[in-house]
Design a protein around this motif. Structure first.
Motif, mmCIF file in Angstrom:
data_model
loop_
_atom_site.group_PDB
_atom_site.id
_atom_site.type_symbol
_atom_site.label_atom_id
_atom_site.label_comp_id
_atom_site.label_asym_id
_atom_site.label_seq_id
_atom_site.Cartn_x
_atom_site.Cartn_y
_atom_site.Cartn_z
ATOM 1 N N ARG A 1 0.903 -1.194 0.018
ATOM 2 C CA ARG A 1 -0.087 -0.130 -0.044
ATOM 3 C C ARG A 1 0.763 1.290 -0.050
ATOM 4 N NH1 ARG A 1 -4.585 -2.003 -0.860
ATOM 5 N NH2 ARG A 1 -5.480 -3.668 0.646
ATOM 6 N N LEU A 2 0.369 2.265 -0.833
ATOM 7 C CA LEU A 2 1.078 3.489 -0.880
ATOM 8 C C LEU A 2 0.319 4.506 -0.027
ATOM 9 C CD1 LEU A 2 3.346 5.470 -1.468
ATOM 10 C CD2 LEU A 2 2.273 5.762 -3.552
ATOM 11 N N VAL A 3 0.772 4.948 1.128
ATOM 12 C CA VAL A 3 0.197 6.145 2.133
ATOM 13 C C VAL A 3 0.957 7.200 1.902
ATOM 14 C CG1 VAL A 3 -0.646 6.697 4.537
ATOM 15 C CG2 VAL A 3 -0.703 4.206 3.582
ATOM 16 N N VAL A 4 0.211 8.384 1.680
ATOM 17 C CA VAL A 4 1.009 9.852 1.486
ATOM 18 C C VAL A 4 0.459 10.565 2.499
ATOM 19 C CG1 VAL A 4 1.411 11.701 -0.065
ATOM 20 C CG2 VAL A 4 1.009 9.617 -0.986
ATOM 21 N N GLY A 5 1.386 11.156 3.454
ATOM 22 C CA GLY A 5 1.055 12.017 4.492
ATOM 23 C C GLY A 5 1.494 13.641 4.019
ATOM 24 N N ILE A 6 0.409 14.387 4.219
ATOM 25 C CA ILE A 6 0.676 15.785 3.885
ATOM 26 C C ILE A 6 0.158 16.651 5.319
ATOM 27 C CG2 ILE A 6 -0.006 15.516 1.296
ATOM 28 C CD1 ILE A 6 -2.686 16.864 2.078
ATOM 29 N N ASN A 7 0.859 17.650 5.000
ATOM 30 C CA ASN A 7 0.624 18.773 6.179
ATOM 31 C C ASN A 7 -0.753 19.259 6.010
ATOM 32 O OD1 ASN A 7 3.672 18.684 6.133
ATOM 33 N ND2 ASN A 7 3.567 19.572 7.767
ATOM 34 N N SER A 8 -1.508 19.645 7.148
ATOM 35 C CA SER A 8 -2.658 20.341 7.028
ATOM 36 C C SER A 8 -2.349 21.619 6.671
ATOM 37 C CB SER A 8 -3.180 20.029 8.564
ATOM 38 O OG SER A 8 -2.761 20.822 9.696
ATOM 39 N N PRO A 58 5.706 2.158 8.354
ATOM 40 C CA PRO A 58 5.741 1.600 7.082
ATOM 41 C C PRO A 58 7.073 1.068 6.708
ATOM 42 C CG PRO A 58 6.370 3.833 7.040
ATOM 43 C CD PRO A 58 5.614 3.472 8.203
ATOM 44 N N ASP A 59 7.229 0.253 5.812
ATOM 45 C CA ASP A 59 8.589 -0.441 5.535
ATOM 46 C C ASP A 59 9.530 0.546 4.582
ATOM 47 O OD1 ASP A 59 7.711 -3.056 6.168
ATOM 48 O OD2 ASP A 59 6.684 -3.171 4.279
ATOM 49 N N LYS A 80 14.832 1.257 13.072
ATOM 50 C CA LYS A 80 14.750 -0.032 14.095
ATOM 51 C C LYS A 80 13.702 -0.907 13.586
ATOM 52 C CE LYS A 80 15.972 2.958 17.690
ATOM 53 N NZ LYS A 80 15.579 3.592 18.969
ATOM 54 N N GLN A 81 12.807 -0.588 12.844
ATOM 55 C CA GLN A 81 11.615 -1.706 12.346
ATOM 56 C C GLN A 81 12.237 -2.517 11.215
ATOM 57 O OE1 GLN A 81 8.555 -2.016 13.942
ATOM 58 N NE2 GLN A 81 9.418 -0.486 15.573
ATOM 59 N N GLY A 82 13.381 -2.175 10.843
ATOM 60 C CA GLY A 82 14.046 -2.979 9.550
ATOM 61 C C GLY A 82 13.557 -2.248 8.307
ATOM 62 N N GLY A 83 13.060 -1.131 8.486
ATOM 63 C CA GLY A 83 12.479 -0.404 7.021
ATOM 64 C C GLY A 83 13.819 0.438 6.374
ATOM 65 N N GLN A 84 13.420 1.300 5.222
ATOM 66 C CA GLN A 84 14.416 2.084 4.784
ATOM 67 C C GLN A 84 13.841 3.362 4.289
ATOM 68 O OE1 GLN A 84 15.249 0.017 1.174
ATOM 69 N NE2 GLN A 84 17.051 1.263 0.603
ATOM 70 N N VAL A 85 14.671 4.526 4.564
ATOM 71 C CA VAL A 85 14.384 5.697 4.185
ATOM 72 C C VAL A 85 15.009 6.090 2.919
ATOM 73 C CG1 VAL A 85 14.705 8.255 4.942
ATOM 74 C CG2 VAL A 85 14.451 6.364 6.647
ATOM 75 N N ILE A 86 14.145 6.627 2.099
ATOM 76 C CA ILE A 86 14.690 6.856 0.530
ATOM 77 C C ILE A 86 14.483 8.279 0.379
ATOM 78 C CG2 ILE A 86 14.209 6.315 -1.849
ATOM 79 C CD1 ILE A 86 13.079 3.471 -0.637
ATOM 80 N N ILE A 87 15.414 8.868 -0.215
ATOM 81 C CA ILE A 87 15.364 10.292 -0.398
ATOM 82 C C ILE A 87 15.415 10.427 -2.114
ATOM 83 C CG2 ILE A 87 16.500 12.435 -0.644
ATOM 84 C CD1 ILE A 87 16.016 11.307 2.191
ATOM 85 N N VAL A 88 14.316 11.145 -2.538
ATOM 86 C CA VAL A 88 14.117 11.255 -4.291
ATOM 87 C C VAL A 88 14.447 12.683 -4.199
ATOM 88 C CG1 VAL A 88 12.341 11.100 -5.772
ATOM 89 C CG2 VAL A 88 12.194 9.540 -3.999
ATOM 90 N N PRO A 89 15.323 12.572 -5.258
ATOM 91 C CA PRO A 89 15.775 14.289 -5.834
ATOM 92 C C PRO A 89 14.536 14.973 -6.371
ATOM 93 C CG PRO A 89 16.871 12.388 -7.023
ATOM 94 C CD PRO A 89 15.879 11.728 -6.133
#
Length: 108
Positions: A1-8, A58-59, A80-89
């Motif tokens: 699933r793709l969940v997108v969070g946006i600021n209010s 999220p993963d 810590k959850q075994g996930g990955q942080v990805i930076i998209v240019p």
């Protein structure tokens, strides 16, 4: 699933100033939700998405821009959850800040 969070809208105003956001939260959420790849759009009112990240666990955490992964909010939790942080240019000149500046220069 793709969940997108946006600021209010209220958190954007706190973070970016009284003239922001340019588009309201409902419109921004509607545009993102219209993308077939997006399963859910969540609007968060905190200054950071940490609560959302910890709830969704999220993963992958994807952040656009010129960040260093280790500086992204939620990095420690994701790792810590075994996930990955990805930076998209990002593409130069396409940020809302750049567009607002361009409009301001055009209007004198």
């Amino acid at each position: 699933r793709l969940v997108v969070g946006i600021n209010s809208d209220s958190s954007v105003k706190r973070l970016k100033g009284p003239l922001r956001p340019v588009q309201d939260e409902d419109h921004r959420a509607e545009v993102l939700a219209a993308l077939k790849i997006v399963d859910l759009v969540v609007i968060f009112s905190q200054d950071t998405p940490l609560e959302l990240i910890e709830t969704a666990a999220p993963d992958f955490l994807v952040k656009g821009g010129d960040y260093v992964a280790e500086d992204v909010v939620g990095y420690d939790f994701i790792r810590k959850q075994g996930g990955q942080v990805i930076i998209v240019p990002t593409l130069d000149g396409y940020s809302t800040t750049a567009q607002v500046a361009r409009i301001g220069r055009a209007n004198g």
